[in-house]
Write a protein that holds these residues in place. Structure first.
Motif, PDB file in Angstrom:
ATOM      1  N   ILE A   1       0.473  -1.037   0.252  1.00  0.00           N
ATOM      2  CA  ILE A   1       0.323   0.115   0.223  1.00  0.00           C
ATOM      3  C   ILE A   1       0.784   0.986   0.043  1.00  0.00           C
ATOM      4  CG2 ILE A   1      -2.081   1.277   1.487  1.00  0.00           C
ATOM      5  CD1 ILE A   1      -2.311  -1.447   2.364  1.00  0.00           C
ATOM      6  N   ASP A   2       1.096   2.134  -0.828  1.00  0.00           N
ATOM      7  CA  ASP A   2       2.472   2.630  -0.882  1.00  0.00           C
ATOM      8  C   ASP A   2       0.944   4.147  -1.337  1.00  0.00           C
ATOM      9  OD1 ASP A   2       0.211   3.744  -3.632  1.00  0.00           O
ATOM     10  OD2 ASP A   2       1.804   2.887  -4.633  1.00  0.00           O
ATOM     11  N   SER A   3       1.974   5.527  -0.973  1.00  0.00           N
ATOM     12  CA  SER A   3       1.277   6.573  -0.876  1.00  0.00           C
ATOM     13  C   SER A   3       0.139   7.346  -1.338  1.00  0.00           C
ATOM     14  CB  SER A   3       2.157   7.611  -0.817  1.00  0.00           C
ATOM     15  OG  SER A   3       2.745   8.266  -2.229  1.00  0.00           O
ATOM     16  N   SER A   4      -0.633   6.477  -2.720  1.00  0.00           N
ATOM     17  CA  SER A   4      -1.892   6.962  -3.325  1.00  0.00           C
ATOM     18  C   SER A   4      -2.980   6.171  -2.541  1.00  0.00           C
ATOM     19  CB  SER A   4      -1.101   6.180  -4.757  1.00  0.00           C
ATOM     20  OG  SER A   4      -1.438   4.814  -4.922  1.00  0.00           O
ATOM     21  N   ILE A   5      -2.765   5.822  -1.231  1.00  0.00           N
ATOM     22  CA  ILE A   5      -3.933   5.301  -0.840  1.00  0.00           C
ATOM     23  C   ILE A   5      -4.590   6.761  -0.151  1.00  0.00           C
ATOM     24  CG2 ILE A   5      -2.802   5.290   1.162  1.00  0.00           C
ATOM     25  CD1 ILE A   5      -6.289   3.803   0.174  1.00  0.00           C
ATOM     26  N   GLN A   6      -3.657   8.080  -0.494  1.00  0.00           N
ATOM     27  CA  GLN A   6      -3.942   9.383   0.674  1.00  0.00           C
ATOM     28  C   GLN A   6      -4.713  10.449   0.040  1.00  0.00           C
ATOM     29  OE1 GLN A   6      -1.030  12.190   0.465  1.00  0.00           O
ATOM     30  NE2 GLN A   6       0.087  11.016  -1.169  1.00  0.00           N
ATOM     31  N   PHE A   7      -5.378   9.995  -1.438  1.00  0.00           N
ATOM     32  CA  PHE A   7      -6.109  10.244  -2.399  1.00  0.00           C
ATOM     33  C   PHE A   7      -7.074  10.246  -1.878  1.00  0.00           C
ATOM     34  CE2 PHE A   7      -2.151  10.433  -5.206  1.00  0.00           C
ATOM     35  CZ  PHE A   7      -1.626  11.540  -3.906  1.00  0.00           C
TER      36      PHE A   7
ATOM     37  N   LYS B   1       4.334   2.396   8.227  1.00  0.00           N
ATOM     38  CA  LYS B   1       4.083   4.036   9.597  1.00  0.00           C
ATOM     39  C   LYS B   1       3.292   4.229   8.951  1.00  0.00           C
ATOM     40  CE  LYS B   1       8.500   2.574  12.294  1.00  0.00           C
ATOM     41  NZ  LYS B   1       9.066   3.329  12.827  1.00  0.00           N
ATOM     42  N   SER B   2       1.664   4.831   9.491  1.00  0.00           N
ATOM     43  CA  SER B   2       0.954   5.584   8.997  1.00  0.00           C
ATOM     44  C   SER B   2       0.622   6.049   8.321  1.00  0.00           C
ATOM     45  CB  SER B   2       1.857   6.942   9.884  1.00  0.00           C
ATOM     46  OG  SER B   2       1.889   7.187  11.001  1.00  0.00           O
ATOM     47  N   ILE B   3       0.116   4.696   7.290  1.00  0.00           N
ATOM     48  CA  ILE B   3       0.344   4.981   6.118  1.00  0.00           C
ATOM     49  C   ILE B   3      -1.121   5.403   6.017  1.00  0.00           C
ATOM     50  CG2 ILE B   3      -0.719   2.184   5.867  1.00  0.00           C
ATOM     51  CD1 ILE B   3       1.126   3.808   3.483  1.00  0.00           C
ATOM     52  N   PHE B   4      -2.414   5.222   7.406  1.00  0.00           N
ATOM     53  CA  PHE B   4      -3.725   5.285   6.741  1.00  0.00           C
ATOM     54  C   PHE B   4      -3.984   6.462   7.703  1.00  0.00           C
ATOM     55  CE2 PHE B   4      -3.152   0.776   7.235  1.00  0.00           C
ATOM     56  CZ  PHE B   4      -3.979   0.903   5.780  1.00  0.00           C
ATOM     57  N   ARG B   5      -2.668   7.691   7.391  1.00  0.00           N
ATOM     58  CA  ARG B   5      -3.212   8.701   8.052  1.00  0.00           C
ATOM     59  C   ARG B   5      -3.729  10.127   7.978  1.00  0.00           C
ATOM     60  NH1 ARG B   5       1.676   9.241   6.282  1.00  0.00           N
ATOM     61  NH2 ARG B   5       2.043  10.649   4.777  1.00  0.00           N
ATOM     62  N   TYR B   6      -4.298   9.900   6.389  1.00  0.00           N
ATOM     63  CA  TYR B   6      -5.288  10.637   6.560  1.00  0.00           C
ATOM     64  C   TYR B   6      -6.937   9.565   6.244  1.00  0.00           C
ATOM     65  CZ  TYR B   6      -1.082  13.371   4.423  1.00  0.00           C
ATOM     66  OH  TYR B   6      -0.011  13.771   4.413  1.00  0.00           O
TER      67      TYR B   6
ATOM     68  N   LYS C   1       2.616   2.160  15.021  1.00  0.00           N
ATOM     69  CA  LYS C   1       2.119   3.095  15.197  1.00  0.00           C
ATOM     70  C   LYS C   1       1.340   2.776  13.421  1.00  0.00           C
ATOM     71  CE  LYS C   1       5.609   6.278  17.073  1.00  0.00           C
ATOM     72  NZ  LYS C   1       6.824   6.864  16.705  1.00  0.00           N
ATOM     73  N   THR C   2       1.326   1.433  12.650  1.00  0.00           N
ATOM     74  CA  THR C   2       0.585   1.799  11.684  1.00  0.00           C
ATOM     75  C   THR C   2      -1.157   2.218  11.320  1.00  0.00           C
ATOM     76  OG1 THR C   2       2.149  -0.588  12.188  1.00  0.00           O
ATOM     77  CG2 THR C   2       0.385  -0.286  10.223  1.00  0.00           C
ATOM     78  N   PHE C   3      -1.411   2.328  13.140  1.00  0.00           N
ATOM     79  CA  PHE C   3      -2.948   2.347  12.698  1.00  0.00           C
ATOM     80  C   PHE C   3      -3.340   3.809  13.250  1.00  0.00           C
ATOM     81  CE2 PHE C   3      -2.694  -2.212  12.994  1.00  0.00           C
ATOM     82  CZ  PHE C   3      -2.802  -2.103  11.811  1.00  0.00           C
ATOM     83  N   ALA C   4      -1.862   4.603  12.930  1.00  0.00           N
ATOM     84  CA  ALA C   4      -2.125   6.289  13.547  1.00  0.00           C
ATOM     85  C   ALA C   4      -2.929   6.952  12.877  1.00  0.00           C
ATOM     86  CB  ALA C   4      -0.864   6.434  13.696  1.00  0.00           C
ATOM     87  N   GLY C   5      -3.849   7.812  13.492  1.00  0.00           N
ATOM     88  CA  GLY C   5      -4.642   8.759  12.618  1.00  0.00           C
ATOM     89  C   GLY C   5      -6.015   7.969  12.442  1.00  0.00           C
ATOM     90  N   MET C   6      -6.192   7.485  12.612  1.00  0.00           N
ATOM     91  CA  MET C   6      -7.922   6.525  12.772  1.00  0.00           C
ATOM     92  C   MET C   6      -8.311   5.922  13.108  1.00  0.00           C
ATOM     93  SD  MET C   6      -5.715   2.912   9.822  1.00  0.00           S
ATOM     94  CE  MET C   6      -7.802   2.606   9.293  1.00  0.00           C
ATOM     95  N   ASP C   7      -9.253   7.356  14.495  1.00  0.00           N
ATOM     96  CA  ASP C   7      -9.273   7.399  15.303  1.00  0.00           C
ATOM     97  C   ASP C   7     -10.458   6.801  15.566  1.00  0.00           C
ATOM     98  OD1 ASP C   7      -7.317   8.557  16.427  1.00  0.00           O
ATOM     99  OD2 ASP C   7      -8.138  10.705  15.664  1.00  0.00           O
TER     100      ASP C   7
END
Length: 539
Positions: free
Chosen positions: A73-79, A98-103, A123-129
């Protein structure tokens, strides 16, 4: 037309992001994918995608890409920051940066099951509140470290089954106050650290089956007051004590099948007062004893299947489980004996599955067959004779009880092998002799009853004096009083006859006067019992 992949290589990522707005998102829907721009759903079935598509509509909310060859899973998931559900199961993911799902601030469900993920970090799931469901089943995760899921404060379901987890950190599940479903089954866990589940105050379902626990330490489930379902099947358990399930008084469903229990753990189970469903098959016990499930007054369904050594079910085995409505006793190849009364005291029983055992016959009084909504006795080596005529009649009167899968087939005698019981006539079953036998039996009973009654009367007559003595003087006096009362009633019924009490002196005086030439009798002795004297000639 230039493919999306080549387009991205030539013109860069920015061009790919802007491409959908220039010529319409539908034109960039990958092969074997279905893109719905109205519902904002994209589903890609089995295909050859090896990277996450970048040219999809950035407003999509559900993205399902299963059975492909995506390795990372690369940074393209942020879009795709509006995603609420992401399913990348059955791919070839090797890890999670790390933090791949922060967006993915709005993501509620993340399915990464059946990949090749070996490890995950704090920190794998950081930001997934907002994440509610995390599925990591079927990967190669080996350990659950301290506070691994602390970044998911609203998580409700966590699936870590079918991994290679051998150890659990005592604080592995810290920070998950709302977790309700936890799967740890099919791993290599051999010890449950006592405080591991303490933070999971709202946990309702816990799956620990197919591990190598051997035994469960006392206090392992301490604090799980809301637990409703516990699964520890296939965990090599040898013994259960009264402390094993302490603290789980609210459990409704328990699966302890496929272990090595040598007997039904009656004492250990008795603390589960609210238990409604119990699966206990595939263990090593040989008998289901009387009162085996004592204390489980709310039990509604019990399953005893696949017990290789089970040979007998004793009378009263379920006597204390009056709320039972479903019993499943199947695939116990050595079970051929059901004691009389094995299913007694079950007023609510509706479903009985007894298929694939070793029963050769069934007694009509074993169960209230006519009130059952569903029963299955198929797969047993039935000996079809007149003793099963009642079953034939039942299947005729209620054909809905028999389906193609639950058809009652005979195995013995050989002439009936493979034949359906309902197709065999009563004469072929040997029931034509039954009426004469029945009449003979009735005759024997009547003759025996008459002989017994006659013997009793004769004996009572011969011993009547002893009976009077045994009954005592009070009974004798009462009898004389009743006799005198009857005599008095007899006298009153004939008022025209003047009855005088016989007097011995009267007879003596009359005799002396008539035959011994003595003087006349005194006046008080000159009257007779009858008013008209009897002539001498008549005398």
């Amino acid at each position: 037309m230039v493919s999306v992949k080549n387009f991205c290589v030539v013109f860069g990522v920015l061009a790919c992001v802007l491409a959908p707005f220039a010529s319409g998102a539908a034109a960039y829907c990958p092969a074997r994918c279905v893109c719905d721009d109205v519902k904002l759903h994209v589903t890609c079935g089995e295909g050859e995608l090896d990277v996450l598509p970048i040219a999809l509509n950035p407003a999509i909310e559900r993205l399902v890409i299963k059975f492909n060859r995506i390795k990372a899973i690369d940074s393209s998931i942020q879009f795709y920051s509006d995603l609420t559900m992401l399913d990348l199961s059955y791919n070839h993911l090797l890890g999670l940066p790390k933090s791949i799902f922060r967006y993915q601030k709005r993501l509620l469900q993340l399915h990464l099951n059946n990949n090749k993920i070996a490890s995950i970090g704090n920190k794998t799931f950081a930001g997934m509140d907002e994440l509610r469901v995390l599925n990591l089943r079927g990967n190669f995760i080996e350990q659950v470290t301290k506070g691994l899921f602390r970044a998911l404060p609203k998580l409700e379901e966590l699936n870590l089954g079918e991994n290679q987890i051998a150890t659990l950190h005592p604080e592995a599940f810290e920070g998950l106050p709302y977790l309700r479903i936890l799967h740890l089954d099919d791993n290599a866990i051999n010890v449950i650290p006592t405080p591991s589940f303490t933070p999971l105050r709202l946990l309702a379902e816990l799956y620990l089956g197919l591990n190598t626990l051997n035994q469960i330490q006392p206090g392992s489930f301490e604090g799980l007051q809301h637990l409703r379902r516990l699964d520890v099947r296939g965990s090599m358990l040898v013994n259960l004590t009264i402390d094993t399930f302490r603290g789980l008084e609210n459990v409704r469903s328990l699966d302890i099948s496929d272990n090595h229990l040598l007997k039904v753990p009656t004492v250990a189970l008795s603390v589960l007062a609210r238990l409604e469903e119990l699966a206990i098959g595939q263990n090593d016990f040989e008998v289901i004893p009387e009162g085996a499930f004592y204390g489980l007054s709310n039990l509604r369904k019990v399953s005893i299947s696949g017990a290789l050594n089970l040979q007998r079910i004793q009378s009263g085995a379920f006597a204390s489980n009056t709320n039972l409505d479903t019993i499943v006793i199947a695939s116990n190849r050595m079970l051929q004996e059901l004691d009389e009364g094995a299913f007694s005291g079950l007023p609510h029983i509706e479903n009985v599955i007894l298929r694939d055992n070793a029963f050769r016959t069934f007694r009509e009084e074993l169960l209230p067959w006519k009130q059952l909504r569903n029963f299955d006795i198929s797969g047993n080596p039935l000996a079809c004779n007149c003793h099963l005529r009642w079953m034939k009649d039942l299947l005729r009167d209620k054909p809905e009880l028999e389906t193609e899968q639950s058809q009652v087939i005979c195995q013995y005698p050989e002439r009936f092998a493979g034949e359906a019981l309902r197709e065999i006539s009563s004469e072929l079953l040997g029931c034509h002799q039954r009426p004469s036998k029945a009449r003979a039996m009735v005759g024997v009973v009547l003759v025996a009853s008459a002989a017994s009654l006659t013997t009793f009367i004769l004996v009572a007559y011969r011993l009547r004096h002893r009976l009077v003595d045994v009954l005592g003087p009070s009974w004798h006096n009462k009898r004389n009083a009743l006799k005198e009362e009857k005599d008095l009633e007899f006298v009153k019924s004939f008022p025209e006859i003047e009855y005088h009490q016989p007097n011995f002196n009267i007879y003596t005086c009359n005799y002396q006067q008539m035959y011994q030439q003595k003087p006349p009798c005194p006046p008080q002795f000159q009257h007779h019992i009858y008013e008209t004297p009897i002539p001498v000639s008549d005398l």
